[in-house]
Motif scaffolding. Structure first.
Motif, PDB file in Angstrom:
ATOM      1  N   LYS A  17      51.263  46.270  37.409  1.00 23.71           N
ATOM      2  CA  LYS A  17      50.027  45.560  37.532  1.00 23.71           C
ATOM      3  C   LYS A  17      49.204  45.783  38.801  1.00 23.71           C
ATOM      4  N   ARG A  18      49.850  46.167  39.904  1.00 24.88           N
ATOM      5  CA  ARG A  18      49.136  46.520  41.133  1.00 24.88           C
ATOM      6  C   ARG A  18      48.569  47.876  41.260  1.00 24.88           C
ATOM      7  N   ALA A  19      49.307  48.886  40.174  1.00 23.53           N
ATOM      8  CA  ALA A  19      48.937  50.296  40.260  1.00 23.53           C
ATOM      9  C   ALA A  19      47.453  50.597  39.890  1.00 23.53           C
ATOM     10  N   PRO A  20      46.749  51.348  40.722  1.00 28.30           N
ATOM     11  CA  PRO A  20      45.473  51.753  40.092  1.00 28.30           C
ATOM     12  C   PRO A  20      45.388  52.964  39.072  1.00 28.30           C
ATOM     13  N   CYS A  21      46.421  53.576  38.777  1.00 32.36           N
ATOM     14  CA  CYS A  21      46.423  54.564  38.002  1.00 32.36           C
ATOM     15  C   CYS A  21      46.351  54.355  36.588  1.00 32.36           C
ATOM     16  N   PHE A  22      46.454  52.925  36.333  1.00 30.14           N
ATOM     17  CA  PHE A  22      46.533  52.651  34.862  1.00 30.14           C
ATOM     18  C   PHE A  22      45.129  51.765  34.747  1.00 30.14           C
ATOM     19  N   SER A  23      44.659  51.856  33.497  1.00 26.21           N
ATOM     20  CA  SER A  23      43.443  51.361  33.099  1.00 26.21           C
ATOM     21  C   SER A  23      43.758  49.966  32.704  1.00 26.21           C
ATOM     22  N   ASP A  24      42.624  49.036  32.549  1.00 24.09           N
ATOM     23  CA  ASP A  24      43.063  47.537  31.855  1.00 24.09           C
ATOM     24  C   ASP A  24      43.686  47.581  30.670  1.00 24.09           C
ATOM     25  N   VAL A  25      43.267  48.496  29.550  1.00 22.27           N
ATOM     26  CA  VAL A  25      43.815  48.426  28.425  1.00 22.27           C
ATOM     27  C   VAL A  25      45.441  48.982  28.609  1.00 22.27           C
ATOM     28  N   GLU A  26      45.746  49.961  29.282  1.00 25.70           N
ATOM     29  CA  GLU A  26      46.965  50.267  29.519  1.00 25.70           C
ATOM     30  C   GLU A  26      47.829  49.160  30.272  1.00 25.70           C
ATOM     31  N   LYS A  27      47.530  48.299  30.964  1.00 27.73           N
ATOM     32  CA  LYS A  27      48.016  47.189  31.775  1.00 27.73           C
ATOM     33  C   LYS A  27      48.199  46.187  30.638  1.00 27.73           C
TER      34      LYS A  27
END
Length: 198
Positions: free
Chosen positions: A114-124
């Motif tokens: 949830k706090r990781a910048p490496c994932f996009s919104d859809v991936e989250k």
């Protein structure tokens, strides 16, 4: 150490030997590796040939789903594995995810996605869905599902749900029988099991 002894190559019937051969080949294609205990779950199913055949057909059908990207599938399956805390699934899933382009940074970030910048919104959202489906009880909210509808059509949502569900099916089978890590990610970065899994 597994709680039961699986069917050995020597004791396997023709159907099981064929399943063993093709699964080894498929795992080699997917991971680039073969390990000594990679067939442990299959060896358990080989005690019931009809069930082994049915599981093989299900796995084959699932492997041919093409409506989700490999990245989305890898994230969904691996998050299910880390939520349920299946060592075998996390080990194998980390190596498959790596082969499908998930980076070491992303593997390590799954536990705090949830706090990781490496994932996009859809991936989250995919990771939220996989975690919610993998909890006991299942915690999928209408809001989460409606947010997924903004990115995926109906067949894609069915496929995503199935991929996560099958990941749970595998994980819970392995956990109950004490099937642990198989060494696919040995010496490499591996996703971490969720700390607050229920």
């Amino acid at each position: 150490m597994p709680r039961l002894t699986g069917v050995s190559d020597r004791d396997a019937g023709l159907g099981a030997r064929i399943a063993f051969f093709f699964t080894k080949r498929r795992f080699k294609q997917m991971t680039g590796l073969q390990t000594a205990t990679m067939l442990e779950p299959l060896r358990m199913y080989a005690h019931i040939p009809k069930l082994l055949n049915a599981i093989g057909r299900l796995e084959l059908a699932e492997s041919k789903l093409d409506m989700l990207s490999a990245r989305h599938r890898a994230l969904a399956e691996l998050k299910a594995a880390t939520t349920v805390r299946c060592e075998y699934c996390i080990d194998l899933g980390s190596q498959i995810a790596r082969e499908w382009g998930i980076t070491d940074e992303e593997l390590l970030a799954l536990s705090d996605y949830k706090r990781a910048p490496c994932f996009s919104d859809v991936e989250k959202l995919i990771l939220d869905y996989a975690a919610a489906m993998s909890r006991t009880p299942v915690e999928v909210t209408d809001e989460l599902f409606d947010a997924l509808r903004g990115y995926f059509d109906t067949p894609q949502l069915v496929a995503l749900t199935h991929v996560i569900n099958l990941g749970n099916f595998r994980a819970r089978f392995n956990l109950a029988l004490g099937i642990g890590s198989s060494g696919f990610s040995e010496g490499r970065v591996c996703a971490l099991p969720d700390a607050a899994s229920r």
